[in-house]
Design a protein around this motif. Sequence first.
Motif, PDB file in Angstrom:
ATOM      1  N   LYS A   1       5.237  53.442 -30.495  1.00 31.17           N
ATOM      2  CA  LYS A   1       5.466  51.917 -30.129  1.00 31.17           C
ATOM      3  C   LYS A   1       5.157  50.737 -30.401  1.00 31.17           C
ATOM      4  O   LYS A   1       4.977  49.580 -30.494  1.00 31.17           O
ATOM      5  CB  LYS A   1       5.643  52.646 -29.102  1.00 31.17           C
ATOM      6  CG  LYS A   1       7.223  52.803 -28.806  1.00 31.17           C
ATOM      7  CD  LYS A   1       8.398  51.875 -28.594  1.00 31.17           C
ATOM      8  CE  LYS A   1       9.695  52.763 -28.633  1.00 31.17           C
ATOM      9  NZ  LYS A   1      11.039  52.365 -28.572  1.00 31.17           N
ATOM     10  N   PHE A   2       3.222  51.238 -30.486  1.00 31.64           N
ATOM     11  CA  PHE A   2       2.184  50.326 -30.568  1.00 31.64           C
ATOM     12  C   PHE A   2       1.969  49.951 -31.825  1.00 31.64           C
ATOM     13  O   PHE A   2       0.705  49.633 -32.315  1.00 31.64           O
ATOM     14  CB  PHE A   2       0.990  50.026 -29.391  1.00 31.64           C
ATOM     15  CG  PHE A   2       1.942  50.196 -27.496  1.00 31.64           C
ATOM     16  CD1 PHE A   2       2.286  49.286 -27.110  1.00 31.64           C
ATOM     17  CD2 PHE A   2       1.972  51.172 -27.232  1.00 31.64           C
ATOM     18  CE1 PHE A   2       1.937  48.707 -26.184  1.00 31.64           C
ATOM     19  CE2 PHE A   2       2.909  51.469 -26.231  1.00 31.64           C
ATOM     20  CZ  PHE A   2       2.755  49.857 -25.555  1.00 31.64           C
ATOM     21  N   GLU A   3       2.763  50.758 -32.978  1.00 33.58           N
ATOM     22  CA  GLU A   3       2.084  50.476 -34.466  1.00 33.58           C
ATOM     23  C   GLU A   3       1.526  49.241 -34.945  1.00 33.58           C
ATOM     24  O   GLU A   3       0.644  48.611 -35.533  1.00 33.58           O
ATOM     25  CB  GLU A   3       3.151  51.138 -34.877  1.00 33.58           C
ATOM     26  CG  GLU A   3       2.638  51.306 -36.664  1.00 33.58           C
ATOM     27  CD  GLU A   3       2.547  52.158 -37.936  1.00 33.58           C
ATOM     28  OE1 GLU A   3       2.918  52.466 -38.587  1.00 33.58           O
ATOM     29  OE2 GLU A   3       4.390  53.081 -36.971  1.00 33.58           O
ATOM     30  N   ASN A   4       2.188  48.254 -34.280  1.00 32.20           N
ATOM     31  CA  ASN A   4       2.351  47.277 -34.872  1.00 32.20           C
ATOM     32  C   ASN A   4       1.131  46.001 -33.961  1.00 32.20           C
ATOM     33  O   ASN A   4       1.265  44.444 -34.030  1.00 32.20           O
ATOM     34  CB  ASN A   4       3.374  45.992 -35.499  1.00 32.20           C
ATOM     35  CG  ASN A   4       3.624  46.843 -36.562  1.00 32.20           C
ATOM     36  OD1 ASN A   4       3.042  47.174 -37.370  1.00 32.20           O
ATOM     37  ND2 ASN A   4       5.752  46.557 -36.442  1.00 32.20           N
ATOM     38  N   ASN A   5       0.366  46.282 -32.987  1.00 28.81           N
ATOM     39  CA  ASN A   5       0.135  45.468 -32.366  1.00 28.81           C
ATOM     40  C   ASN A   5      -0.921  44.997 -32.112  1.00 28.81           C
ATOM     41  O   ASN A   5      -2.173  45.966 -33.279  1.00 28.81           O
ATOM     42  CB  ASN A   5      -0.216  46.859 -30.379  1.00 28.81           C
ATOM     43  CG  ASN A   5      -1.252  45.593 -29.225  1.00 28.81           C
ATOM     44  OD1 ASN A   5      -2.149  45.725 -29.335  1.00 28.81           O
ATOM     45  ND2 ASN A   5      -0.328  45.507 -28.624  1.00 28.81           N
ATOM     46  N   PRO A   6      -1.625  43.947 -32.804  1.00 29.87           N
ATOM     47  CA  PRO A   6      -3.229  43.068 -32.811  1.00 29.87           C
ATOM     48  C   PRO A   6      -4.415  43.602 -32.187  1.00 29.87           C
ATOM     49  O   PRO A   6      -5.063  44.351 -32.762  1.00 29.87           O
ATOM     50  CB  PRO A   6      -3.005  42.082 -32.040  1.00 29.87           C
ATOM     51  CG  PRO A   6      -1.834  41.668 -31.583  1.00 29.87           C
ATOM     52  CD  PRO A   6      -1.030  42.993 -32.032  1.00 29.87           C
ATOM     53  N   PHE A   7      -3.886  44.293 -31.107  1.00 31.72           N
ATOM     54  CA  PHE A   7      -5.129  45.084 -30.869  1.00 31.72           C
ATOM     55  C   PHE A   7      -5.689  46.623 -31.380  1.00 31.72           C
ATOM     56  O   PHE A   7      -6.635  47.131 -31.324  1.00 31.72           O
ATOM     57  CB  PHE A   7      -4.679  45.331 -28.885  1.00 31.72           C
ATOM     58  CG  PHE A   7      -5.054  43.395 -27.965  1.00 31.72           C
ATOM     59  CD1 PHE A   7      -6.684  43.449 -27.777  1.00 31.72           C
ATOM     60  CD2 PHE A   7      -4.415  43.172 -28.371  1.00 31.72           C
ATOM     61  CE1 PHE A   7      -6.291  42.175 -27.354  1.00 31.72           C
ATOM     62  CE2 PHE A   7      -3.954  42.073 -27.391  1.00 31.72           C
ATOM     63  CZ  PHE A   7      -5.671  41.415 -27.740  1.00 31.72           C
ATOM     64  N   LEU A   8      -4.276  47.418 -31.240  1.00 29.86           N
ATOM     65  CA  LEU A   8      -4.606  48.381 -32.121  1.00 29.86           C
ATOM     66  C   LEU A   8      -4.892  48.294 -33.669  1.00 29.86           C
ATOM     67  O   LEU A   8      -6.027  49.068 -33.739  1.00 29.86           O
ATOM     68  CB  LEU A   8      -2.824  49.699 -32.604  1.00 29.86           C
ATOM     69  CG  LEU A   8      -3.219  51.013 -32.792  1.00 29.86           C
ATOM     70  CD1 LEU A   8      -4.269  51.767 -32.231  1.00 29.86           C
ATOM     71  CD2 LEU A   8      -1.487  50.483 -33.194  1.00 29.86           C
ATOM     72  N   LYS A   9      -4.429  47.444 -34.374  1.00 34.59           N
ATOM     73  CA  LYS A   9      -5.196  47.169 -35.400  1.00 34.59           C
ATOM     74  C   LYS A   9      -6.646  46.617 -35.527  1.00 34.59           C
ATOM     75  O   LYS A   9      -7.187  47.086 -36.199  1.00 34.59           O
ATOM     76  CB  LYS A   9      -3.867  45.963 -36.120  1.00 34.59           C
ATOM     77  CG  LYS A   9      -2.720  46.297 -36.082  1.00 34.59           C
ATOM     78  CD  LYS A   9      -2.459  44.943 -37.060  1.00 34.59           C
ATOM     79  CE  LYS A   9      -1.129  45.097 -37.615  1.00 34.59           C
ATOM     80  NZ  LYS A   9      -0.168  44.232 -37.873  1.00 34.59           N
ATOM     81  N   LYS A  10      -6.971  46.634 -34.565  1.00 35.27           N
ATOM     82  CA  LYS A  10      -8.525  45.224 -34.334  1.00 35.27           C
ATOM     83  C   LYS A  10      -9.282  46.995 -33.486  1.00 35.27           C
ATOM     84  O   LYS A  10     -10.130  47.430 -34.576  1.00 35.27           O
ATOM     85  CB  LYS A  10      -8.906  45.460 -32.695  1.00 35.27           C
ATOM     86  CG  LYS A  10     -10.099  44.670 -32.541  1.00 35.27           C
ATOM     87  CD  LYS A  10     -10.104  43.653 -31.183  1.00 35.27           C
ATOM     88  CE  LYS A  10     -11.642  43.150 -31.458  1.00 35.27           C
ATOM     89  NZ  LYS A  10     -11.856  42.489 -30.203  1.00 35.27           N
TER      90      LYS A  10
ATOM     91  N   GLY B   1     -14.284  52.915 -29.493  1.00 34.94           N
ATOM     92  CA  GLY B   1     -13.061  52.270 -28.355  1.00 34.94           C
ATOM     93  C   GLY B   1     -11.967  52.518 -28.016  1.00 34.94           C
ATOM     94  O   GLY B   1     -11.511  53.887 -28.709  1.00 34.94           O
ATOM     95  N   LEU B   2     -11.357  51.744 -26.956  1.00 36.34           N
ATOM     96  CA  LEU B   2      -9.891  52.915 -27.132  1.00 36.34           C
ATOM     97  C   LEU B   2      -8.774  51.809 -26.673  1.00 36.34           C
ATOM     98  O   LEU B   2      -9.157  50.461 -26.418  1.00 36.34           O
ATOM     99  CB  LEU B   2     -10.431  52.699 -25.385  1.00 36.34           C
ATOM    100  CG  LEU B   2      -9.137  53.373 -24.082  1.00 36.34           C
ATOM    101  CD1 LEU B   2      -9.306  54.709 -24.516  1.00 36.34           C
ATOM    102  CD2 LEU B   2      -9.922  53.469 -22.691  1.00 36.34           C
ATOM    103  N   PHE B   3      -8.033  51.756 -27.168  1.00 42.60           N
ATOM    104  CA  PHE B   3      -6.980  51.142 -27.390  1.00 42.60           C
ATOM    105  C   PHE B   3      -5.896  51.698 -25.613  1.00 42.60           C
ATOM    106  O   PHE B   3      -5.462  52.624 -25.484  1.00 42.60           O
ATOM    107  CB  PHE B   3      -5.983  51.079 -28.655  1.00 42.60           C
ATOM    108  CG  PHE B   3      -4.273  50.051 -28.624  1.00 42.60           C
ATOM    109  CD1 PHE B   3      -4.345  48.924 -28.009  1.00 42.60           C
ATOM    110  CD2 PHE B   3      -3.461  50.860 -28.540  1.00 42.60           C
ATOM    111  CE1 PHE B   3      -3.151  48.445 -28.260  1.00 42.60           C
ATOM    112  CE2 PHE B   3      -2.425  50.167 -27.948  1.00 42.60           C
ATOM    113  CZ  PHE B   3      -2.507  48.921 -27.995  1.00 42.60           C
ATOM    114  N   GLU B   4      -6.155  50.707 -24.610  1.00 40.71           N
ATOM    115  CA  GLU B   4      -4.981  50.811 -23.523  1.00 40.71           C
ATOM    116  C   GLU B   4      -4.002  50.032 -23.223  1.00 40.71           C
ATOM    117  O   GLU B   4      -3.670  48.848 -23.296  1.00 40.71           O
ATOM    118  CB  GLU B   4      -6.121  51.193 -22.515  1.00 40.71           C
ATOM    119  CG  GLU B   4      -6.093  51.673 -20.953  1.00 40.71           C
ATOM    120  CD  GLU B   4      -6.992  51.499 -20.194  1.00 40.71           C
ATOM    121  OE1 GLU B   4      -6.650  51.714 -18.658  1.00 40.71           O
ATOM    122  OE2 GLU B   4      -8.297  50.999 -20.082  1.00 40.71           O
ATOM    123  N   VAL B   5      -2.804  51.358 -23.182  1.00 44.05           N
ATOM    124  CA  VAL B   5      -1.651  50.636 -22.736  1.00 44.05           C
ATOM    125  C   VAL B   5      -0.476  50.627 -21.985  1.00 44.05           C
ATOM    126  O   VAL B   5      -1.306  51.815 -20.903  1.00 44.05           O
ATOM    127  CB  VAL B   5      -0.594  50.907 -23.757  1.00 44.05           C
ATOM    128  CG1 VAL B   5      -1.181  49.534 -24.968  1.00 44.05           C
ATOM    129  CG2 VAL B   5      -0.370  52.520 -24.400  1.00 44.05           C
TER     130      VAL B   5
END
Length: 248
Positions: A173-182, A189-193
Amino acid sequence: MRKQIKFQCMIDCSSLCCGGATILTLKELNRLYRFFPVTIGFRKIFPLNSDHKAYIEEIAIKFRNFYIIGDFVAGNRLKKRCQMLKNFLCSINSFKPLQCSVIPFSVTFPEELQNLVIAKKRQGAFKSCKGFHDDAKLVWDVEFTDKELRENFYKLRQNFIFQRSIMEKIFFKFENNPFLKKLMQSEEGLFEVPIISDFIDEICGIASIDKKEFIKVQKSLFIRELTVGGVKNSLFIDALNALESVKI
């Protein structure tokens, strides 16, 4: 030769392993959502060898050339130590998160590679840990020698396997999120939503939690985090907004 690992937790350095957040799994959510504001975190894992890769594939999400571990993050930003600590002791010790029961080891590595986990941690976050000493209990010697530790380790692993499917759906659901891309461009690191409204029904259903009660309790915990001490955490604001948007 692999060095044996001796470890015995010392309560006077609990800030090292009992920080402001810990990992929960879906099967633990029912008994712990009343104590912690809960979000979701994704971490990138790099297999060390073919055995590690085979181990990871059962619990991780395959994304491009990476492996991603998804878990629930339970924590507070108000204190440097977990708010469940009272006089250095865990106030929910009898039902604390499994993650807390396997520290300082890591379920993202197979049992036979835990010496590598400890070697890395002792160079970093656990450099000042007092639990590693010659008089401590022998807990690992190629495999876990402590029965309770081994049981908790594999129970936690099974919990990760159990929740892999729903974590994968949330992740994409977050595939295109800029923070995920980072995160994908970084070494670690951790991508937290937040737990988005699309999945609250499913999560509460699987975890056997009353949705109305879950939303009520979680809202109060996030509000406390955001108001006490003036903490302005954008993730927690997003989480609160997601809860507010759910139709009951």
